[in-house]
Design a protein around this motif. Structure first.
Motif, PDB file in Angstrom:
ATOM      1  N   LEU A  57    -106.499 -63.876  30.695  1.00  0.00           N
ATOM      2  CA  LEU A  57    -107.825 -63.259  30.877  1.00  0.00           C
ATOM      3  C   LEU A  57    -108.117 -62.422  29.690  1.00  0.00           C
ATOM      4  O   LEU A  57    -107.358 -61.610  29.426  1.00  0.00           O
ATOM      5  CB  LEU A  57    -107.614 -62.206  32.173  1.00  0.00           C
ATOM      6  N   VAL A  58    -109.233 -62.469  29.399  1.00  0.00           N
ATOM      7  CA  VAL A  58    -109.955 -61.426  28.340  1.00  0.00           C
ATOM      8  C   VAL A  58    -110.779 -60.319  28.985  1.00  0.00           C
ATOM      9  O   VAL A  58    -111.617 -60.991  29.652  1.00  0.00           O
ATOM     10  CB  VAL A  58    -110.648 -62.149  27.078  1.00  0.00           C
ATOM     11  N   ARG A  59    -110.671 -59.206  28.775  1.00  0.00           N
ATOM     12  CA  ARG A  59    -111.636 -58.079  29.206  1.00  0.00           C
ATOM     13  C   ARG A  59    -112.541 -57.765  28.290  1.00  0.00           C
ATOM     14  O   ARG A  59    -111.876 -57.286  27.101  1.00  0.00           O
ATOM     15  CB  ARG A  59    -110.821 -57.055  29.813  1.00  0.00           C
ATOM     16  N   PHE A  60    -113.742 -57.658  28.276  1.00  0.00           N
ATOM     17  CA  PHE A  60    -114.548 -57.300  27.352  1.00  0.00           C
ATOM     18  C   PHE A  60    -114.828 -55.990  27.674  1.00  0.00           C
ATOM     19  O   PHE A  60    -114.744 -55.258  28.585  1.00  0.00           O
ATOM     20  CB  PHE A  60    -116.074 -58.134  27.349  1.00  0.00           C
ATOM     21  N   ARG A  61    -115.518 -55.287  26.641  1.00  0.00           N
ATOM     22  CA  ARG A  61    -115.729 -53.809  26.695  1.00  0.00           C
ATOM     23  C   ARG A  61    -116.837 -53.585  27.457  1.00  0.00           C
ATOM     24  O   ARG A  61    -116.944 -52.346  28.294  1.00  0.00           O
ATOM     25  CB  ARG A  61    -116.096 -53.397  25.354  1.00  0.00           C
ATOM     26  N   ASN A  62    -117.730 -54.293  28.137  1.00  0.00           N
ATOM     27  CA  ASN A  62    -118.593 -54.170  29.186  1.00  0.00           C
ATOM     28  C   ASN A  62    -118.133 -54.257  30.615  1.00  0.00           C
ATOM     29  O   ASN A  62    -118.765 -54.422  31.457  1.00  0.00           O
ATOM     30  CB  ASN A  62    -120.034 -55.000  28.984  1.00  0.00           C
ATOM     31  N   GLY A  63    -116.669 -54.618  30.549  1.00  0.00           N
ATOM     32  CA  GLY A  63    -116.025 -54.884  32.036  1.00  0.00           C
ATOM     33  C   GLY A  63    -115.894 -56.194  32.517  1.00  0.00           C
ATOM     34  O   GLY A  63    -115.165 -56.570  33.220  1.00  0.00           O
ATOM     35  N   GLU A  64    -116.636 -57.121  31.856  1.00  0.00           N
ATOM     36  CA  GLU A  64    -116.824 -58.447  32.141  1.00  0.00           C
ATOM     37  C   GLU A  64    -115.251 -59.304  31.874  1.00  0.00           C
ATOM     38  O   GLU A  64    -114.676 -58.662  31.042  1.00  0.00           O
ATOM     39  CB  GLU A  64    -117.634 -59.319  31.665  1.00  0.00           C
ATOM     40  N   GLN A  65    -114.867 -60.210  32.457  1.00  0.00           N
ATOM     41  CA  GLN A  65    -113.603 -60.982  32.281  1.00  0.00           C
ATOM     42  C   GLN A  65    -113.965 -62.379  32.084  1.00  0.00           C
ATOM     43  O   GLN A  65    -114.825 -62.843  32.699  1.00  0.00           O
ATOM     44  CB  GLN A  65    -112.648 -60.859  33.409  1.00  0.00           C
TER      45      GLN A  65
END
Length: 190
Positions: free
Chosen positions: A8-16
């Motif tokens: 899982l990759v978590r982006f800076r905007n909180g999306e995964q």
């Protein structure tokens, strides 16, 4: 993710987003943890994923040197599906394992004695359960090593980090056909 083959990759905007294995450069895997342990100029007490990440966080000048010791590279693609194993079927947390197919074929059913860790993080005992060989991995080499798929997210990560104790495996095979059970022989129901 280079070691795990997906994640899982978590982006800076909180999306995964889930990224799955999409191929490799086919170079042999070389452990960066082992490189750190064997390199006498680098001191690290905790050779684990978290230990390596912590070391590199506080020693950013070592990141490239350490990461480039592993010539193997995995490519990823975004996916909406559950993590798939080498057999292209979804993996099941706590039951799917990755194996070296030179020693165990994909699809094998195995009885495992898995280590159980107590609340203090110490080995407590072994738990017996059936496991399915549904995946492979570049770091899984030899007949004495399998990796248990523990799931995604923090819970899966924590479980995986605790599995560094020894267990046992037994390959489950059908009874040879020359050993017919007398209760199942053709004349048994007559």
């Amino acid at each position: 993710m280079q070691l795990q083959g997906s994640g899982l990759v978590r982006f800076r905007n909180g999306e995964q987003a889930y990224f799955g294995f999409a191929g490799s450069n086919r170079h042999k895997y070389s452990s960066i943890g082992k490189h750190i342990k064997d390199n006498e100029n680098i001191r690290l007490n905790n050779i684990s994923m978290e230990g390596v990440k912590s070391y590199l966080k506080y020693n950013p000048d070592m990141v490239e040197k350490v990461l480039f010791t592993n010539p193997s590279y995995v490519f990823f693609e975004a996916s909406k599906k559950a993590p798939l194993g080498a057999g292209h079927v979804p993996l099941t947390a706590d039951y799917s394992i990755a194996v070296d197919t030179r020693h165990l074929p994909l699809g094998s059913c195995l009885l495992a004695a898995l280590p159980v860790i107590d609340e203090e993080g110490d080995f407590s005992h072994h738990e017996y359960k059936f496991m399915l060989a549904q995946d492979v991995g570049g770091a899984i080499r030899g007949n004495g090593h399998v990796d248990v798929y523990c799931g995604v997210g923090e819970e899966g990560k924590q479980k995986a980090m605790e599995l560094h104790h020894y267990g046992q495996l037994w390959l489950v095979l059908p009874k040879p056909s020359d050993e017919v059970d007398p209760l199942l022989s053709p004349g048994a129901l007559a």
